[in-house]
Write a protein that holds these residues in place. Structure first.
Motif, short mmCIF file in Angstrom:
data_model
loop_
_atom_site.label_atom_id
_atom_site.label_comp_id
_atom_site.label_asym_id
_atom_site.label_seq_id
_atom_site.Cartn_x
_atom_site.Cartn_y
_atom_site.Cartn_z
N UNK A 1 35.02 58.65 46.34
CA UNK A 1 36.42 58.40 46.77
C UNK A 1 37.21 57.30 46.26
N UNK A 2 38.25 57.75 45.75
CA UNK A 2 39.25 56.69 45.01
C UNK A 2 39.64 55.82 45.82
N UNK A 3 39.58 54.46 45.83
CA UNK A 3 39.81 53.32 46.60
C UNK A 3 40.99 52.53 45.78
N UNK A 4 41.14 52.68 44.61
CA UNK A 4 42.21 51.85 43.99
C UNK A 4 43.02 52.81 42.88
N UNK A 5 44.22 52.68 43.02
CA UNK A 5 45.00 53.56 41.98
C UNK A 5 44.80 53.07 40.48
N UNK A 6 44.88 54.18 39.41
CA UNK A 6 44.56 53.75 38.27
C UNK A 6 45.59 52.82 37.69
N UNK A 7 46.60 52.77 38.03
CA UNK A 7 47.46 51.89 37.24
C UNK A 7 46.95 50.40 37.72
N UNK A 8 46.51 50.21 38.97
CA UNK A 8 46.26 48.88 39.11
C UNK A 8 44.82 48.53 38.71
N UNK A 9 43.81 49.53 38.20
CA UNK A 9 42.58 49.28 37.57
C UNK A 9 43.25 48.58 36.17
N UNK A 10 44.07 49.51 35.65
CA UNK A 10 44.53 49.24 34.27
C UNK A 10 45.27 47.77 34.21
N UNK A 11 45.87 47.53 34.97
CA UNK A 11 46.22 45.98 35.23
C UNK A 11 45.06 44.94 35.19
N UNK A 12 44.37 45.33 36.02
CA UNK A 12 43.01 44.60 36.28
C UNK A 12 42.26 44.30 35.09
N UNK A 13 41.96 45.25 34.07
CA UNK A 13 41.44 45.11 33.03
C UNK A 13 42.37 44.54 31.90
N UNK A 14 43.67 44.74 31.99
CA UNK A 14 44.41 44.17 31.04
C UNK A 14 44.60 42.44 31.24
N UNK A 15 44.33 41.94 32.38
CA UNK A 15 44.54 40.86 32.65
C UNK A 15 43.60 39.77 32.08
N UNK A 16 42.33 40.57 32.03
CA UNK A 16 41.10 39.87 31.21
C UNK A 16 41.48 39.48 29.75
N UNK A 17 42.00 40.22 29.19
CA UNK A 17 42.53 39.87 27.75
C UNK A 17 43.24 38.63 27.64
N UNK A 18 44.02 38.23 28.64
CA UNK A 18 44.86 37.11 28.70
C UNK A 18 44.01 35.79 29.04
#
Length: 213
Positions: A80-97
């Motif tokens: 069951x998709x609980x979180x949209x893809x764009x939000x997951x992409x942002x969540x991953x990108x935040x780590x690199x900062x």
């Protein structure tokens, strides 16, 4: 880490492929504790690349490999998709900062590795089927990921040596980095198609021939 991946794959083929989930959870707990200890000892988790931190590579691999096996075993639950893809992409990108810090890194690194990244992978696994074009792109990115992983490190050292001796300007640095980011995937694709895949196909045929005999 490549060395430790070979070791892990041998152990997987001999035992872990049939190991019950209880054993995997036990190994995951032990490796998580070792990961926290290594982060405290070294000050961060970017370790395992030299003789003085050789065993740290095994500690890093032991957790990630076991966590990957468990995520695969529990894959049917991630439907069951609980979180949209764009939000997951942002969540991953935040780590690199997140900057390196002698105070924060020993704490934040194991938190990211043990909890944050597995959670992102589990949530991403529930995204469902992509369209045909996206599937082809994702499959290609997955195929070149290992050759890229193998090839990028020696080029990093070549780049660092060039910077140390030639001392390029910021503009030249930007051009070199951009060019490297474009050419390395191309080189990885060439290695995949002309070296990696032919060798794997040959090994598969050899294995099939032996089974027939």
């Amino acid at each position: 880490s490549l060395f430790w991946e070979y070791i892990a794959n041998i152990i997987y083929a001999l035992y872990l492929v049939r190991a019950p989930k209880k054993v995997l959870w036990l190994l995951l707990g032990i490796s998580a504790l070792l990961l926290c200890w290594e982060s405290y000892r070294s000050g961060y988790l970017a370790v395992g690349f030299g003789g003085d931190n050789f065993w740290a590579g095994g500690i890093r691999l032991s957790f990630s490999f076991t966590a990957g096996l468990l995520l695969f075993r529990y894959a049917p639950f991630f439907r069951v998709p609980l979180v949209p893809f764009w939000l997951l992409a942002i969540a991953l990108a935040l780590v690199f900062f997140i900057p390196y810090s002698e105070i924060i890194s020993p704490i934040i690194d194991p938190i990211l590795v043990i909890f944050y990244f597995p959670l992102l992978i589990a949530l991403s696994a529930a995204q469902g089927q992509a369209d045909h074009a996206s599937q082809k792109i994702c499959r290609w990115l997955g195929d070149i990921s290992y050759p890229l992983y193998v090839l990028h490190y020696p080029f990093i050292w070549i780049f660092m040596s060039y910077v140390e001796h030639e001392k390029p300007t910021p503009n030249e640095m930007g051009m070199l980095i951009g060019l490297g980011m474009l050419l390395l995937p191309v080189l990885s694709h060439v290695v995949l198609r002309w070296l990696d895949e032919p060798i794997r196909h040959w090994l598969s045929r050899q294995g099939s021939a032996r089974k027939v005999r």
